[in-house]
Scaffold this motif. Structure first.
Motif, PDB file in Angstrom:
ATOM      1  N   SER A 271       0.832  -1.210   0.000  1.00 55.83           N
ATOM      2  CA  SER A 271       0.000   0.000   0.000  1.00 55.83           C
ATOM      3  C   SER A 271       0.869   1.263   0.000  1.00 55.83           C
ATOM      4  O   SER A 271       0.394   2.350  -0.292  1.00 55.83           O
ATOM      5  CB  SER A 271      -0.965   0.001   1.185  1.00 55.83           C
ATOM      6  OG  SER A 271      -0.223   0.118   2.383  1.00 55.83           O
ATOM      7  N   ALA A 272       2.167   1.083   0.303  1.00 60.35           N
ATOM      8  CA  ALA A 272       3.087   2.218   0.188  1.00 60.35           C
ATOM      9  C   ALA A 272       3.274   2.610  -1.277  1.00 60.35           C
ATOM     10  O   ALA A 272       3.531   3.759  -1.604  1.00 60.35           O
ATOM     11  CB  ALA A 272       4.434   1.859   0.811  1.00 60.35           C
ATOM     12  N   ARG A 273       3.114   1.632  -2.160  1.00 58.53           N
ATOM     13  CA  ARG A 273       3.281   1.902  -3.589  1.00 58.53           C
ATOM     14  C   ARG A 273       1.938   2.121  -4.274  1.00 58.53           C
ATOM     15  O   ARG A 273       1.779   3.026  -5.106  1.00 58.53           O
ATOM     16  CB  ARG A 273       4.023   0.709  -4.229  1.00 58.53           C
ATOM     17  CG  ARG A 273       3.844   0.516  -5.736  1.00 58.53           C
ATOM     18  CD  ARG A 273       4.794   1.384  -6.568  1.00 58.53           C
ATOM     19  NE  ARG A 273       4.290   1.681  -7.886  1.00 58.53           N
ATOM     20  CZ  ARG A 273       4.551   0.987  -8.979  1.00 58.53           C
ATOM     21  NH1 ARG A 273       5.325  -0.061  -8.927  1.00 58.53           N
ATOM     22  NH2 ARG A 273       4.051   1.372 -10.148  1.00 58.53           N
ATOM     23  N   PHE A 274       0.952   1.275  -3.965  1.00 58.84           N
ATOM     24  CA  PHE A 274      -0.336   1.318  -4.665  1.00 58.84           C
ATOM     25  C   PHE A 274      -1.464   1.741  -3.736  1.00 58.84           C
ATOM     26  O   PHE A 274      -1.578   1.239  -2.618  1.00 58.84           O
ATOM     27  CB  PHE A 274      -0.686  -0.066  -5.227  1.00 58.84           C
ATOM     28  CG  PHE A 274       0.302  -0.581  -6.234  1.00 58.84           C
ATOM     29  CD1 PHE A 274       0.427   0.021  -7.478  1.00 58.84           C
ATOM     30  CD2 PHE A 274       1.098  -1.682  -5.936  1.00 58.84           C
ATOM     31  CE1 PHE A 274       1.339  -0.468  -8.412  1.00 58.84           C
ATOM     32  CE2 PHE A 274       2.008  -2.176  -6.867  1.00 58.84           C
ATOM     33  CZ  PHE A 274       2.132  -1.566  -8.111  1.00 58.84           C
ATOM     34  N   SER A 275      -2.309   2.641  -4.212  1.00 59.29           N
ATOM     35  CA  SER A 275      -3.483   3.018  -3.418  1.00 59.29           C
ATOM     36  C   SER A 275      -4.763   2.388  -3.959  1.00 59.29           C
ATOM     37  O   SER A 275      -5.742   2.277  -3.234  1.00 59.29           O
ATOM     38  CB  SER A 275      -3.622   4.536  -3.354  1.00 59.29           C
ATOM     39  OG  SER A 275      -3.823   5.051  -4.654  1.00 59.29           O
ATOM     40  N   HIS A 276      -4.759   1.986  -5.248  1.00 55.78           N
ATOM     41  CA  HIS A 276      -5.982   1.426  -5.835  1.00 55.78           C
ATOM     42  C   HIS A 276      -5.709   0.200  -6.687  1.00 55.78           C
ATOM     43  O   HIS A 276      -4.746   0.165  -7.463  1.00 55.78           O
ATOM     44  CB  HIS A 276      -6.701   2.472  -6.700  1.00 55.78           C
ATOM     45  CG  HIS A 276      -7.340   3.542  -5.876  1.00 55.78           C
ATOM     46  ND1 HIS A 276      -8.653   3.501  -5.482  1.00 55.78           N
ATOM     47  CD2 HIS A 276      -6.818   4.655  -5.319  1.00 55.78           C
ATOM     48  CE1 HIS A 276      -8.919   4.552  -4.737  1.00 55.78           C
ATOM     49  NE2 HIS A 276      -7.819   5.270  -4.621  1.00 55.78           N
ATOM     50  N   LEU A 277      -6.592  -0.784  -6.520  1.00 55.05           N
ATOM     51  CA  LEU A 277      -6.621  -1.945  -7.413  1.00 55.05           C
ATOM     52  C   LEU A 277      -7.752  -1.676  -8.402  1.00 55.05           C
ATOM     53  O   LEU A 277      -8.890  -1.433  -7.987  1.00 55.05           O
ATOM     54  CB  LEU A 277      -6.906  -3.215  -6.612  1.00 55.05           C
ATOM     55  CG  LEU A 277      -7.187  -4.492  -7.425  1.00 55.05           C
ATOM     56  CD1 LEU A 277      -5.932  -4.949  -8.165  1.00 55.05           C
ATOM     57  CD2 LEU A 277      -7.676  -5.619  -6.505  1.00 55.05           C
ATOM     58  N   ILE A 278      -7.435  -1.694  -9.688  1.00 51.05           N
ATOM     59  CA  ILE A 278      -8.454  -1.418 -10.700  1.00 51.05           C
ATOM     60  C   ILE A 278      -8.642  -2.657 -11.566  1.00 51.05           C
ATOM     61  O   ILE A 278      -7.678  -3.177 -12.137  1.00 51.05           O
ATOM     62  CB  ILE A 278      -8.065  -0.172 -11.520  1.00 51.05           C
ATOM     63  CG1 ILE A 278      -8.080   1.026 -10.562  1.00 51.05           C
ATOM     64  CG2 ILE A 278      -9.052   0.040 -12.683  1.00 51.05           C
ATOM     65  CD1 ILE A 278      -7.496   2.269 -11.115  1.00 51.05           C
TER      66      ILE A 278
END
Ligand code: ADP
Ligand code: MG
Length: 150
Positions: free
Chosen positions: A80-87
């Motif tokens: 979550s440090a790198r990605f905020s959203h799963l699309i």
């Protein structure tokens, strides 16, 4: 890398492998993976396993009729440090000539905080980044499926 899967829960193994791949990837843009395979081969099941690994608790549904679903990644997982959203995108009903969607996808892909998974990527191959990671799914027999990460 090829994974042989005997039940849906085992999809966790290739899902973790994909997350490991994202750590080695360029951080300037979104991470994009294309999930190829026939209907029922296990593509949506894979996205569900991945969402669970990331700590997403919302029930994941197939985006078949609405094209795209967006899930916020909670701050518990190290990624979550790198990605905020799963699309999660289902491109089955799209074509690369769909300019409105192409523009929207471009915006999503330019955001390095997005982890983007696309079912039926061959429908929109021309508008995918060159470094898209392709994963293929196959239904071998009643009990056996394979997941191959290229
Ligand atoms: P796709 O998105 O490729 O069309 P799904 O992931 O929706 O396929 O899977 C279709 C069906 O197969 C679902 O009912 C799902 O529970 C089941 N399924 C998927 N992967 C497995 C597996 N490894 N073992 C058993 N059943 C599975
Ligand atoms: Mg599906």
């Amino acid at each position: 890398m090829k994974y042989t899967i005997k039940k849906p829960e085992e999809t966790t193994r290739p899902a973790r492998a994909l997350l490991a791949c994202t750590m080695r990837a360029a951080k300037k843009r979104a991470f994009v993976a294309g999930l190829s395979g026939d209907l029922g081969a296990g593509k949506t099941t894979f996205v569900k396993a991945l969402a669970k690994e990331l700590g997403i608790r919302r029930t994941l549904q197939s985006p078949t009729f609405i094209l795209e679903r967006d899930y916020k990644i909670p701050g518990l997982h190290p990624l979550s440090a790198r990605f905020s959203h799963l699309i999660h995108i289902d491109a089955y009903r799209l074509t690369e000539h769909d300019n409105m969607f192409a523009g929207h996808l471009q915006t999503l892909m330019n955001n390095p905080e997005n982890l983007i998974l696309i079912e039926w990527p061959e429908r929109i191959k021309k508008i995918l980044p060159k470094d898209t990671l392709f994963i293929s799914f196959a239904h071998k027999d009643e009990k056996t499926r394979t997941v191959t990460i290229r």
